[in-house]
Scaffold this motif. Sequence first.
Motif, short mmCIF file in Angstrom:
data_model
loop_
_atom_site.label_atom_id
_atom_site.label_comp_id
_atom_site.label_asym_id
_atom_site.label_seq_id
_atom_site.Cartn_x
_atom_site.Cartn_y
_atom_site.Cartn_z
N LEU A 24 0.82 -1.21 0.00
CA LEU A 24 0.00 0.00 0.00
C LEU A 24 0.86 1.26 0.00
O LEU A 24 0.48 2.27 -0.59
CB LEU A 24 -0.94 -0.01 1.21
CG LEU A 24 -2.04 -1.07 1.20
CD1 LEU A 24 -2.93 -0.92 2.43
CD2 LEU A 24 -2.90 -0.97 -0.07
N ARG A 25 2.02 1.20 0.65
CA ARG A 25 2.94 2.35 0.58
C ARG A 25 3.48 2.51 -0.84
O ARG A 25 3.62 3.62 -1.34
CB ARG A 25 4.09 2.17 1.57
CG ARG A 25 3.73 2.42 3.02
CD ARG A 25 4.98 2.58 3.89
NE ARG A 25 5.78 1.36 3.87
CZ ARG A 25 5.68 0.39 4.77
NH1 ARG A 25 4.79 0.50 5.76
NH2 ARG A 25 6.43 -0.68 4.70
N ARG A 26 3.80 1.39 -1.48
CA ARG A 26 4.31 1.43 -2.87
C ARG A 26 3.29 2.08 -3.80
O ARG A 26 3.66 2.84 -4.71
CB ARG A 26 4.65 0.01 -3.34
CG ARG A 26 5.33 -0.02 -4.70
CD ARG A 26 5.56 -1.45 -5.16
NE ARG A 26 4.32 -2.10 -5.56
CZ ARG A 26 3.75 -1.94 -6.76
NH1 ARG A 26 4.31 -1.13 -7.66
NH2 ARG A 26 2.65 -2.58 -7.07
N LEU A 27 2.02 1.80 -3.54
CA LEU A 27 0.94 2.38 -4.35
C LEU A 27 0.59 3.80 -3.93
O LEU A 27 -0.29 4.43 -4.53
CB LEU A 27 -0.31 1.50 -4.25
CG LEU A 27 -0.19 0.09 -4.84
CD1 LEU A 27 -1.43 -0.74 -4.48
CD2 LEU A 27 0.00 0.14 -6.34
N LYS A 28 1.29 4.29 -2.88
CA LYS A 28 1.05 5.64 -2.35
C LYS A 28 -0.38 5.81 -1.84
O LYS A 28 -0.97 6.88 -1.96
CB LYS A 28 1.39 6.70 -3.39
CG LYS A 28 2.86 6.74 -3.78
CD LYS A 28 3.15 7.84 -4.78
CE LYS A 28 4.65 8.00 -5.01
NZ LYS A 28 5.34 6.77 -5.40
N VAL A 29 -0.92 4.72 -1.29
CA VAL A 29 -2.25 4.76 -0.68
C VAL A 29 -2.15 5.17 0.78
O VAL A 29 -3.01 5.89 1.30
CB VAL A 29 -2.94 3.39 -0.79
CG1 VAL A 29 -4.31 3.40 -0.09
CG2 VAL A 29 -3.11 3.00 -2.24
N VAL A 30 -1.08 4.73 1.44
CA VAL A 30 -0.90 5.04 2.85
C VAL A 30 0.53 5.48 3.11
O VAL A 30 1.45 5.21 2.31
CB VAL A 30 -1.24 3.83 3.77
CG1 VAL A 30 -2.64 3.32 3.52
CG2 VAL A 30 -0.20 2.73 3.61
N ALA A 31 0.72 6.15 4.24
CA ALA A 31 2.03 6.40 4.82
C ALA A 31 1.98 5.89 6.25
O ALA A 31 0.92 5.92 6.88
CB ALA A 31 2.37 7.89 4.79
N THR A 32 3.09 5.38 6.75
CA THR A 32 3.09 4.82 8.09
C THR A 32 4.15 5.48 8.95
O THR A 32 5.19 5.92 8.45
CB THR A 32 3.33 3.30 8.06
OG1 THR A 32 4.59 3.03 7.45
CG2 THR A 32 2.22 2.59 7.31
N ALA A 33 3.87 5.56 10.23
CA ALA A 33 4.80 6.06 11.23
C ALA A 33 4.53 5.30 12.50
O ALA A 33 3.66 4.43 12.55
CB ALA A 33 4.63 7.57 11.43
N ARG A 34 5.27 5.61 13.55
CA ARG A 34 5.08 4.92 14.82
C ARG A 34 3.66 5.16 15.32
O ARG A 34 3.25 6.30 15.51
CB ARG A 34 6.10 5.40 15.84
CG ARG A 34 5.99 4.73 17.20
CD ARG A 34 7.09 5.20 18.13
NE ARG A 34 6.92 4.70 19.47
CZ ARG A 34 7.28 3.48 19.86
NH1 ARG A 34 7.85 2.66 19.00
NH2 ARG A 34 7.09 3.10 21.11
N HIS A 35 2.91 4.09 15.52
CA HIS A 35 1.55 4.13 16.06
C HIS A 35 0.60 4.95 15.17
O HIS A 35 -0.38 5.50 15.66
CB HIS A 35 1.54 4.72 17.48
CG HIS A 35 2.22 3.85 18.49
ND1 HIS A 35 2.33 4.20 19.81
CD2 HIS A 35 2.83 2.64 18.36
CE1 HIS A 35 2.99 3.24 20.46
NE2 HIS A 35 3.29 2.29 19.59
N ARG A 36 0.90 5.01 13.88
CA ARG A 36 0.02 5.79 13.00
C ARG A 36 0.06 5.25 11.58
O ARG A 36 1.11 4.90 11.06
CB ARG A 36 0.41 7.27 13.00
CG ARG A 36 -0.39 8.13 12.02
CD ARG A 36 -0.17 9.61 12.24
NE ARG A 36 -0.72 10.01 13.53
CZ ARG A 36 -0.77 11.28 13.96
NH1 ARG A 36 -0.32 12.24 13.21
NH2 ARG A 36 -1.29 11.56 15.14
#
Length: 234
Positions: A201-213
Amino acid sequence: MTSSGHTGEERRAWYRLTPADRAALRECGYERTWLPGEILALEGSPPSGMYVILAGWVKITARNYRGDDAPLAARGPGEIVGELSPISELARSATITALDNVRTLVVPRDRLVTLLTTHPHIAQELLRTTGIRLHQSDRLRLDSGGSDFVQRLAAVLLELSVQYSPEWANVGEVNLNVTHDDLAGYARVSRRTLLRGLEELRRLKVVATARHRVTILDADLLRELAAGSYPSDT
């Protein structure tokens, strides 16, 4: 998905109550603040009262058959939580934990029971809230059961987005305050499988992730993935 036919105010019980109902609840209760990680109510404890979340977010969890704390839902401002135990007089069926700084209106059980007899509209809205949440729970169970994991994960993220932000379709991004372990619990997969799905999903630029988010970046593409439509250029 659950978002159809519901506005933000329709989905959050506090905002559906009349000013008179809200004033009556405030008169019967008291405000309290909670720090991140503090427990508002513990699974198995006596039904002491219900909570109106005025600010911040809480996580609802319950012990599964393995003894793990399985995530059930996240609730934010305008939500009412912990209301069923005081009404049923049964022990708490789940634990409510503050995810960040939380401010609540606490309504003790004896005062709540009396109030519901004199303000039937409050009882009606609590019942409606229960119905909405059962629908959400059913959707999460169904959405986490598909054969294609990227589709399943997209569907779970879509449903959580509705829980976090009922108006989410009209905003640019939605931030989900959820750990990888919690998200794996929602999606009913191992942490390793979850990380592979998030990577895609990150590769598709659908989501970004961080600590607890987890941040939803592209609501339209997330809907397409949840519906089983994979981008043709991938």
